[in-house]
Structure formats: structure tokens, C-alpha cells
Design a protein around this motif. Sequence first.
Motif, PDB file in Angstrom:
ATOM      1  N   LEU A 119       0.839  -1.209   0.000  1.00 43.13           N
ATOM      2  CA  LEU A 119       0.000   0.000   0.000  1.00 43.13           C
ATOM      3  C   LEU A 119       0.871   1.255   0.000  1.00 43.13           C
ATOM      4  O   LEU A 119       0.625   2.200  -0.758  1.00 43.13           O
ATOM      5  CB  LEU A 119      -0.932   0.019   1.210  1.00 43.13           C
ATOM      6  N   PHE A 120       1.887   1.265   0.854  1.00 48.06           N
ATOM      7  CA  PHE A 120       2.762   2.441   0.920  1.00 48.06           C
ATOM      8  C   PHE A 120       3.458   2.655  -0.423  1.00 48.06           C
ATOM      9  O   PHE A 120       3.683   3.777  -0.850  1.00 48.06           O
ATOM     10  CB  PHE A 120       3.790   2.287   2.043  1.00 48.06           C
ATOM     11  N   ASN A 121       3.800   1.548  -1.088  1.00 49.63           N
ATOM     12  CA  ASN A 121       4.444   1.654  -2.396  1.00 49.63           C
ATOM     13  C   ASN A 121       3.492   2.276  -3.431  1.00 49.63           C
ATOM     14  O   ASN A 121       3.885   3.091  -4.264  1.00 49.63           O
ATOM     15  CB  ASN A 121       4.913   0.272  -2.856  1.00 49.63           C
ATOM     16  N   GLN A 127      10.857   7.030  -2.653  1.00 48.25           N
ATOM     17  CA  GLN A 127      11.360   5.845  -1.969  1.00 48.25           C
ATOM     18  C   GLN A 127      11.731   6.130  -0.516  1.00 48.25           C
ATOM     19  O   GLN A 127      11.612   5.262   0.346  1.00 48.25           O
ATOM     20  CB  GLN A 127      12.570   5.304  -2.728  1.00 48.25           C
ATOM     21  N   GLU A 128      12.185   7.349  -0.270  1.00 46.42           N
ATOM     22  CA  GLU A 128      12.541   7.717   1.101  1.00 46.42           C
ATOM     23  C   GLU A 128      11.297   7.640   2.005  1.00 46.42           C
ATOM     24  O   GLU A 128      11.331   7.060   3.091  1.00 46.42           O
ATOM     25  CB  GLU A 128      13.075   9.148   1.082  1.00 46.42           C
ATOM     26  N   ASP A 129      10.211   8.218   1.547  1.00 45.82           N
ATOM     27  CA  ASP A 129       8.956   8.162   2.301  1.00 45.82           C
ATOM     28  C   ASP A 129       8.497   6.713   2.458  1.00 45.82           C
ATOM     29  O   ASP A 129       8.049   6.304   3.531  1.00 45.82           O
ATOM     30  CB  ASP A 129       7.846   8.943   1.582  1.00 45.82           C
ATOM     31  N   LEU A 130       8.615   5.951   1.373  1.00 46.93           N
ATOM     32  CA  LEU A 130       8.186   4.549   1.390  1.00 46.93           C
ATOM     33  C   LEU A 130       8.902   3.777   2.494  1.00 46.93           C
ATOM     34  O   LEU A 130       8.279   3.079   3.292  1.00 46.93           O
ATOM     35  CB  LEU A 130       8.470   3.921   0.016  1.00 46.93           C
ATOM     36  N   CYS A 134       7.351   2.118   5.947  1.00 46.94           N
ATOM     37  CA  CYS A 134       7.515   0.677   6.215  1.00 46.94           C
ATOM     38  C   CYS A 134       8.136   0.455   7.591  1.00 46.94           C
ATOM     39  O   CYS A 134       7.704  -0.422   8.350  1.00 46.94           O
ATOM     40  CB  CYS A 134       8.407   0.025   5.157  1.00 46.94           C
ATOM     41  N   GLN A 135       9.157   1.238   7.907  1.00 43.73           N
ATOM     42  CA  GLN A 135       9.838   1.050   9.186  1.00 43.73           C
ATOM     43  C   GLN A 135       8.938   1.439  10.350  1.00 43.73           C
ATOM     44  O   GLN A 135       8.911   0.770  11.382  1.00 43.73           O
ATOM     45  CB  GLN A 135      11.147   1.843   9.195  1.00 43.73           C
ATOM     46  N   ASN A 242      27.866  -5.257   9.938  1.00 40.98           N
ATOM     47  CA  ASN A 242      27.505  -6.576   9.385  1.00 40.98           C
ATOM     48  C   ASN A 242      26.043  -6.930   9.656  1.00 40.98           C
ATOM     49  O   ASN A 242      25.647  -8.082   9.566  1.00 40.98           O
ATOM     50  CB  ASN A 242      28.440  -7.659   9.948  1.00 40.98           C
ATOM     51  N   VAL A 243      25.232  -5.932  10.014  1.00 46.18           N
ATOM     52  CA  VAL A 243      23.808  -6.185  10.253  1.00 46.18           C
ATOM     53  C   VAL A 243      22.970  -5.193   9.446  1.00 46.18           C
ATOM     54  O   VAL A 243      23.161  -3.985   9.558  1.00 46.18           O
ATOM     55  CB  VAL A 243      23.457  -6.067  11.755  1.00 46.18           C
ATOM     56  N   ALA A 244      22.059  -5.717   8.639  1.00 39.50           N
ATOM     57  CA  ALA A 244      21.126  -4.875   7.891  1.00 39.50           C
ATOM     58  C   ALA A 244      19.730  -5.204   8.376  1.00 39.50           C
ATOM     59  O   ALA A 244      19.067  -6.095   7.847  1.00 39.50           O
ATOM     60  CB  ALA A 244      21.263  -5.150   6.398  1.00 39.50           C
ATOM     61  N   SER A 245      19.289  -4.541   9.442  1.00 40.35           N
ATOM     62  CA  SER A 245      17.992  -4.865  10.030  1.00 40.35           C
ATOM     63  C   SER A 245      17.409  -3.676  10.757  1.00 40.35           C
ATOM     64  O   SER A 245      18.118  -2.968  11.473  1.00 40.35           O
ATOM     65  CB  SER A 245      18.147  -6.031  11.021  1.00 40.35           C
ATOM     66  N   GLY A 246      16.122  -3.470  10.582  1.00 44.94           N
ATOM     67  CA  GLY A 246      15.401  -2.450  11.332  1.00 44.94           C
ATOM     68  C   GLY A 246      14.467  -3.080  12.357  1.00 44.94           C
ATOM     69  O   GLY A 246      13.501  -2.457  12.776  1.00 44.94           O
TER      70      GLY A 246
END
Length: 257
Positions: A119-121, A127-130, A134-135, A242-246
Motif C-alpha cells: 500500500l505504501f508503495n 522511496q525515502e517516504d516509502l 515501512c519502518q 555486518n547487520v542490515a535490520s530495522g
Amino acid sequence: MKTKITRRTMLNIGTAAGGLAIGGAILGAAGIRSETKTATTLPWPWREIKPEEIQERAYQSAWAKIGCMYGTIEAVIGTLADKYGAPYNTFPIDATIYGSGGIGGIGSLCGTINACGLLFNLFSKNQEDLFALCQEISLWYENARMPSYKPKKPKLDIPIVSSVSRSNLCHISSTEWANASGHKLLTTEHFERCNRLVADVTVKAVVMLNEYSSGKVAYKEKLNSFSQGCQSCHGPGKVKANVASGMNCDTCHTNPH
Ligand code: HEC
Ligand code: HEC
């Protein structure tokens, strides 16, 4: 209505002409193929939805396919399609059934959060807002006590214990609830819980989109302090990186140091 179409057509032309040297050709094509472009060019215009309008629909639609992602998308896009027709009625809502049970029953990303991303997409301007939207909803979901919605026509008319999911993952969210409620999973009780939760998350998504489209969205959610500590070394651009996570880290990790 007329004003809206004109404004949007101008926006489309503006984008195409700005991005491409062959602006003249694009302008010509835009006029001829305006119908197709309406459906395929994003963002679609958001039209305000009152949360009370869609809660029960989200719950019932989720039951219709035992589909959490489907329930959220059907309630939002279906409501817009019923009221306004195109482009909303061009969306293949059945293409969201895969999101059920954390993507085809895998227990990965909760279908409601998957639905919110979609929906946000569709409705965000860039993309910044998207990513920010999401976060925000993912961290909100981790911390929210759900379900809270009481259906008008419940499929299973029993009190449903609520729980805090601690994670956007179907597996963790559902097992937290199994422990809190004492119910077994993949039962009617479990689906009743999840389908009420669909109503809760759909309301949150709609409120966020209402606020976003009127320029009033406030991003409030943050990683908890435990996780912010971890990110100061493991997060992007930091010493370990080494971590890509929100997601909050303490759902799965204790401090190993
Ligand atoms: C001050 C910087 C720093 C902070 C803060 C930090 N880490 Fe680390 N972490 C490291 C470094 C450096 C290594 C690699 C250590 C090594 O190679 O022995 C590591 C390794 C790890 C490992 C793998 C090695 C192991 O011991 O299992 C895990 C898991 C980990 N960190 C999780 C976390 C978590 C969770 C947090 C937050 C509570 C955190 N870290 C906070 C620097 C940090
Ligand atoms: C949904 C569960 C989950 C969440 C949430 C999570 N992790 Fe992990 N993490 C894992 C798993 C599983 C591994 C792989 C562990 C392994 O290899 O032993 C891992 C691996 C790691 C490692 C590498 C460990 C190593 O062996 O080098 C680090 C560092 C780490 N995570 C930090 C974090 C941080 C920081 C966060 C929060 C921003 C986070 N994790 C959130 C489950 C999670």
C-alpha cells in the motif's frame, strides 16, 4: 474530479519530459495511452478512508481466504475501487493471497505488514517516504498489543486474548499469542485472532496514509535502547557494519559481549 485528472496528467508528462531527451515522443504517447498510464503510473492518488469504514471488511475478507495480506489489501483497495473505480479496480487483489501465514505458510513476514508495504508503495511519493512508512509500521507492529478489534459478525464468537508480537515475523507473533492464550496454532481460534489483528493493522495503515497524504504524518517509532546500542557497532557505516535490520535485536539476541 476533472481537476484531479488534469493535474495528474500534467504530473505524468512532467516526469517523462524531465527524465528523457525524447520528451516530444513521450508527450505524444502520454495523450494516446492515458488510460493505461492511469493504472500503471505510481503513485496513485490516496483518497481518505475512515477507519470505521473498513475494519469489519478487513476482518471478513481475511476470513474469506484465510489470508492476512489479502484481508488488508481487499479492504483498502476494494473500498477505493467500489467508490472511485479506476485505477483502484485494476489491481489484481487475488495476487496477494501468497502473503498468508508469513508468505505461503512459511511463518516469515506477517501478511499484514507485507500488505502495508505494498500500500505504501502504491501511494507514497518517493522511496525515502516509502522506507520510512515501512519502518514505522513494522516497529509499531512489534510493540502493539493485538488484536483489539471486536468484529460485528464474528466467525468465532469467543473472547480472544491479546499479546505483543515482539516481531513482524508470523512465527514469532503467532507463537507469542499461542503462549499467551493457551491455544494451539493453525486452529480456528488462531485464525480468529489473526483475522481480528488484520482489522487492527489495516486501521493503522489507513490512518497513516490519511496523515501522510495530508502532510501530517509523524514518525514516532524507534528501535529500543538495547538495539540502538547494538547498531552503534553492527549497524550501517559503523565499525562492524555486518547487520542490515530495522527489527529490534533483543527479540532474538541477548548481549553476547
Ligand atoms: C562497541 C561495539 C559493539 C557493540 C555496541 C555491540 N557489538 Fe556485537 N560485536 C562487536 C564486534 C567488534 C564483534 C566481533 C567480535 C569478535 O570478532 O570477537 C561483535 C560480535 C557480535 C556477535 C557475534 C559473535 C558472538 O560473540 O556471538 C554477535 C551475535 C553480536 N556481536 C551481537 C551484538 C548485540 C546483540 C549487540 C547489542 C546488545 C552488540 N553486538 C553490540 C562489536 C559490538
Ligand atoms: C528474528 C530474529 C533476529 C533478529 C530480530 C535479529 N537477529 Fe541477529 N541474527 C539472528 C540469527 C538467527 C543469526 C544467525 C546466528 C548464527 O549464525 O549463529 C543472527 C546473526 C547476527 C549477527 C552475526 C553473528 C555472528 O555469528 O557473527 C549479529 C552481529 C547480529 N545478528 C546482530 C543483530 C542486531 C544488531 C540486530 C538488531 C538490529 C539483530 N541481530 C536482529 C536472528 C535475529
